[in-house]
Write a protein that holds these residues in place. Structure first.
Motif, PDB file in Angstrom:
ATOM      1  N   ILE A   1       0.834  -1.195   0.000  1.00  0.00           N
ATOM      2  CA  ILE A   1       0.000   0.000   0.000  1.00  0.00           C
ATOM      3  C   ILE A   1       0.874   1.251   0.000  1.00  0.00           C
ATOM      4  O   ILE A   1       0.524   2.272  -0.610  1.00  0.00           O
ATOM      5  CB  ILE A   1      -0.965  -0.001   1.215  1.00  0.00           C
ATOM      6  N   GLY A   2       2.028   1.176   0.674  1.00  0.00           N
ATOM      7  CA  GLY A   2       2.942   2.317   0.673  1.00  0.00           C
ATOM      8  C   GLY A   2       3.455   2.643  -0.721  1.00  0.00           C
ATOM      9  O   GLY A   2       3.505   3.803  -1.135  1.00  0.00           O
ATOM     10  N   GLY A   3       3.827   1.592  -1.463  1.00  0.00           N
ATOM     11  CA  GLY A   3       4.290   1.791  -2.833  1.00  0.00           C
ATOM     12  C   GLY A   3       3.192   2.325  -3.731  1.00  0.00           C
ATOM     13  O   GLY A   3       3.436   3.190  -4.579  1.00  0.00           O
ATOM     14  N   ALA A   4       1.964   1.815  -3.548  1.00  0.00           N
ATOM     15  CA  ALA A   4       0.843   2.265  -4.367  1.00  0.00           C
ATOM     16  C   ALA A   4       0.536   3.741  -4.106  1.00  0.00           C
ATOM     17  O   ALA A   4       0.303   4.515  -5.040  1.00  0.00           O
ATOM     18  CB  ALA A   4      -0.392   1.399  -4.080  1.00  0.00           C
ATOM     19  N   VAL A   5       0.544   4.122  -2.829  1.00  0.00           N
ATOM     20  CA  VAL A   5       0.276   5.523  -2.472  1.00  0.00           C
ATOM     21  C   VAL A   5       1.390   6.428  -2.993  1.00  0.00           C
ATOM     22  O   VAL A   5       1.135   7.520  -3.514  1.00  0.00           O
ATOM     23  CB  VAL A   5       0.112   5.669  -0.951  1.00  0.00           C
ATOM     24  N   ALA A   6       2.641   5.965  -2.869  1.00  0.00           N
ATOM     25  CA  ALA A   6       3.771   6.761  -3.353  1.00  0.00           C
ATOM     26  C   ALA A   6       3.674   6.987  -4.862  1.00  0.00           C
ATOM     27  O   ALA A   6       3.932   8.090  -5.364  1.00  0.00           O
ATOM     28  CB  ALA A   6       5.088   6.068  -3.013  1.00  0.00           C
ATOM     29  N   LEU A   7       3.290   5.946  -5.587  1.00  0.00           N
ATOM     30  CA  LEU A   7       3.129   6.079  -7.034  1.00  0.00           C
ATOM     31  C   LEU A   7       2.006   7.046  -7.372  1.00  0.00           C
ATOM     32  O   LEU A   7       2.139   7.893  -8.261  1.00  0.00           O
ATOM     33  CB  LEU A   7       2.849   4.715  -7.659  1.00  0.00           C
ATOM     34  N   ALA A   8       0.882   6.938  -6.651  1.00  0.00           N
ATOM     35  CA  ALA A   8      -0.251   7.831  -6.898  1.00  0.00           C
ATOM     36  C   ALA A   8       0.128   9.285  -6.628  1.00  0.00           C
ATOM     37  O   ALA A   8      -0.236  10.184  -7.395  1.00  0.00           O
ATOM     38  CB  ALA A   8      -1.441   7.418  -6.026  1.00  0.00           C
ATOM     39  N   ILE A   9       0.870   9.520  -5.548  1.00  0.00           N
ATOM     40  CA  ILE A   9       1.297  10.888  -5.229  1.00  0.00           C
ATOM     41  C   ILE A   9       2.258  11.409  -6.294  1.00  0.00           C
ATOM     42  O   ILE A   9       2.154  12.561  -6.747  1.00  0.00           O
ATOM     43  CB  ILE A   9       1.955  10.938  -3.842  1.00  0.00           C
ATOM     44  N   GLY A  10       3.206  10.563  -6.711  1.00  0.00           N
ATOM     45  CA  GLY A  10       4.157  10.976  -7.741  1.00  0.00           C
ATOM     46  C   GLY A  10       3.478  11.343  -9.043  1.00  0.00           C
ATOM     47  O   GLY A  10       3.788  12.370  -9.656  1.00  0.00           O
ATOM     48  N   ILE A  11       2.528  10.528  -9.457  1.00  0.00           N
ATOM     49  CA  ILE A  11       1.803  10.817 -10.693  1.00  0.00           C
ATOM     50  C   ILE A  11       0.922  12.044 -10.513  1.00  0.00           C
ATOM     51  O   ILE A  11       0.769  12.861 -11.429  1.00  0.00           O
ATOM     52  CB  ILE A  11       0.964   9.595 -11.108  1.00  0.00           C
ATOM     53  N   GLY A  12       0.341  12.199  -9.314  1.00  0.00           N
ATOM     54  CA  GLY A  12      -0.471  13.387  -9.048  1.00  0.00           C
ATOM     55  C   GLY A  12       0.342  14.666  -9.155  1.00  0.00           C
ATOM     56  O   GLY A  12      -0.112  15.660  -9.753  1.00  0.00           O
ATOM     57  N   LEU A  13       1.560  14.669  -8.606  1.00  0.00           N
ATOM     58  CA  LEU A  13       2.431  15.842  -8.712  1.00  0.00           C
ATOM     59  C   LEU A  13       2.807  16.115 -10.162  1.00  0.00           C
ATOM     60  O   LEU A  13       2.870  17.268 -10.601  1.00  0.00           O
ATOM     61  CB  LEU A  13       3.692  15.635  -7.882  1.00  0.00           C
ATOM     62  N   GLN A  14       3.050  15.048 -10.906  1.00  0.00           N
ATOM     63  CA  GLN A  14       3.433  15.205 -12.304  1.00  0.00           C
ATOM     64  C   GLN A  14       2.278  15.732 -13.145  1.00  0.00           C
ATOM     65  O   GLN A  14       2.483  16.315 -14.206  1.00  0.00           O
ATOM     66  CB  GLN A  14       3.927  13.854 -12.830  1.00  0.00           C
ATOM     67  N   ASN A  15       1.048  15.546 -12.660  1.00  0.00           N
ATOM     68  CA  ASN A  15      -0.120  16.026 -13.407  1.00  0.00           C
ATOM     69  C   ASN A  15      -0.263  17.549 -13.368  1.00  0.00           C
ATOM     70  O   ASN A  15      -0.919  18.128 -14.236  1.00  0.00           O
ATOM     71  CB  ASN A  15      -1.406  15.393 -12.857  1.00  0.00           C
ATOM     72  N   PHE A  16       0.328  18.189 -12.355  1.00  0.00           N
ATOM     73  CA  PHE A  16       0.235  19.651 -12.292  1.00  0.00           C
ATOM     74  C   PHE A  16       0.870  20.317 -13.511  1.00  0.00           C
ATOM     75  O   PHE A  16       0.210  21.116 -14.194  1.00  0.00           O
ATOM     76  CB  PHE A  16       0.885  20.170 -11.002  1.00  0.00           C
ATOM     77  N   PRO A  17       2.136  20.026 -13.836  1.00  0.00           N
ATOM     78  CA  PRO A  17       2.700  20.640 -15.041  1.00  0.00           C
ATOM     79  C   PRO A  17       2.000  20.199 -16.320  1.00  0.00           C
ATOM     80  O   PRO A  17       1.947  20.954 -17.287  1.00  0.00           O
ATOM     81  CB  PRO A  17       4.171  20.186 -15.020  1.00  0.00           C
ATOM     82  N   GLU A  18       1.465  18.965 -16.337  1.00  0.00           N
ATOM     83  CA  GLU A  18       0.730  18.523 -17.519  1.00  0.00           C
ATOM     84  C   GLU A  18      -0.522  19.369 -17.730  1.00  0.00           C
ATOM     85  O   GLU A  18      -0.857  19.735 -18.854  1.00  0.00           O
ATOM     86  CB  GLU A  18       0.344  17.047 -17.387  1.00  0.00           C
ATOM     87  N   GLY A  19      -1.223  19.671 -16.619  1.00  0.00           N
ATOM     88  CA  GLY A  19      -2.414  20.506 -16.734  1.00  0.00           C
ATOM     89  C   GLY A  19      -2.064  21.897 -17.228  1.00  0.00           C
ATOM     90  O   GLY A  19      -2.773  22.453 -18.083  1.00  0.00           O
ATOM     91  N   PHE A  20      -0.969  22.461 -16.706  1.00  0.00           N
ATOM     92  CA  PHE A  20      -0.513  23.770 -17.196  1.00  0.00           C
ATOM     93  C   PHE A  20      -0.140  23.700 -18.670  1.00  0.00           C
ATOM     94  O   PHE A  20      -0.403  24.633 -19.437  1.00  0.00           O
ATOM     95  CB  PHE A  20       0.700  24.245 -16.385  1.00  0.00           C
ATOM     96  N   ALA A  21       0.485  22.589 -19.074  1.00  0.00           N
ATOM     97  CA  ALA A  21       0.922  22.445 -20.462  1.00  0.00           C
ATOM     98  C   ALA A  21      -0.251  22.448 -21.424  1.00  0.00           C
ATOM     99  O   ALA A  21      -0.114  22.825 -22.590  1.00  0.00           O
ATOM    100  CB  ALA A  21       1.720  21.153 -20.623  1.00  0.00           C
TER     101      ALA A  21
END
Length: 234
Positions: free
Chosen positions: A119-139
């Motif tokens: 669950i820790g790895g799954a949450v970490a991946l979700a957070i990482g992808i969520g952070l990466q979505n911010f610049p994608e939304g701006f793009a």
């Protein structure tokens, strides 16, 4: 693998962290739960990773889209009269599919209790992808705003490009929970699809010439060789 992470760190620390998380949370657990030893153990990861990259490669050739900062004459996919705004949204949407799939597959693995899927790895991946979505939304939103579209519509275009992620996540989780033996392949499939996106978007030198497909698939092939030797000879 460390050399690749170092390369991405020199370009974008967030994407380097995302890449490291992908390997730790997707490829490593998939290899760990595979049967056999040596080169046999890495077969599911190789097959899944290759199929994931080829899946995105096929979508990239079929779905009409336009990468950010590319000219309208450089649009990819089948020919279409769609407006540049729509093509920009489709480009980000296409690349969000494997991100949602990766999250769903990993959470599905946690739900069925596969060793290596935490669950820790799954949450970490979700957070990482969520952070990466911010610049994608701006793009997506900023170029559309520069074209004279209202602030609200520009914002909604940026939001809509990520709507495919939860859908892909549900599909990935359902597939793993329904067909449990495919989990090692599914984890590697999601990783392969995401690495294809990272290479295509983060290494601009590979996308500015007529040999873009050769460069991208060459990177994927090199990654598979490195992974196979790393696991098979360890």
């Amino acid at each position: 693998m460390e050399q690749i992470i170092t390369y991405f760190e020199n370009i974008d620390p967030i994407l380097a962290a995302l890449y490291a998380t992908l390997f730790t949370c997707l490829l490593a657990p998939g290899i760990e739960m595979s049967p056999g030893e040596g080169f046999v153990k890495v077969i599911p990861a190789v097959l899944g990773f290759g199929l994931g990259a080829l899946f995105l490669f096929g979508l990239d050739k079929i779905l009409p889209h336009l990468h950010v900062n590319f000219k309208e004459t450089e649009k990819e996919g089948v020919k279409t009269p769609l407006h540049k705004t729509t093509l920009l949204v489709l480009a980000i949407t296409l690349h969000n599919i494997p991100e949602g799939l990766a999250i769903g597959v990993l959470f599905g693995g946690v739900a069925v209790g596969f060793p290596g899927a935490t669950i820790g790895g799954a949450v970490a991946l979700a957070i990482g992808i969520g952070l990466q979505n911010f610049p994608e939304g701006f793009a997506v939103s900023m170029p559309i705003r520069r074209q004279g579209v209202s602030k609200f519509k520009s914002f909604m275009y940026g939001q809509s490009s990520a709507m495919v992620e939860p859908i892909a996540a549900v599909i990935g989780a359902w597939a793993v929970m329904t067909f449990q033996p495919i989990l090692p392949y599914a984890l590697a499939f999601a990783a392969g699809a995401m690495i294809f996106v990272v290479v295509e978007e983060v290494i601009p030198e590979t996308q500015r010439d007529k040999y873009t497909d050769v460069a991208t698939l060459g990177f994927i092939g090199g990654f598979i060789v490195m992974m196979t030797l790393d696991v098979g000879l360890s």
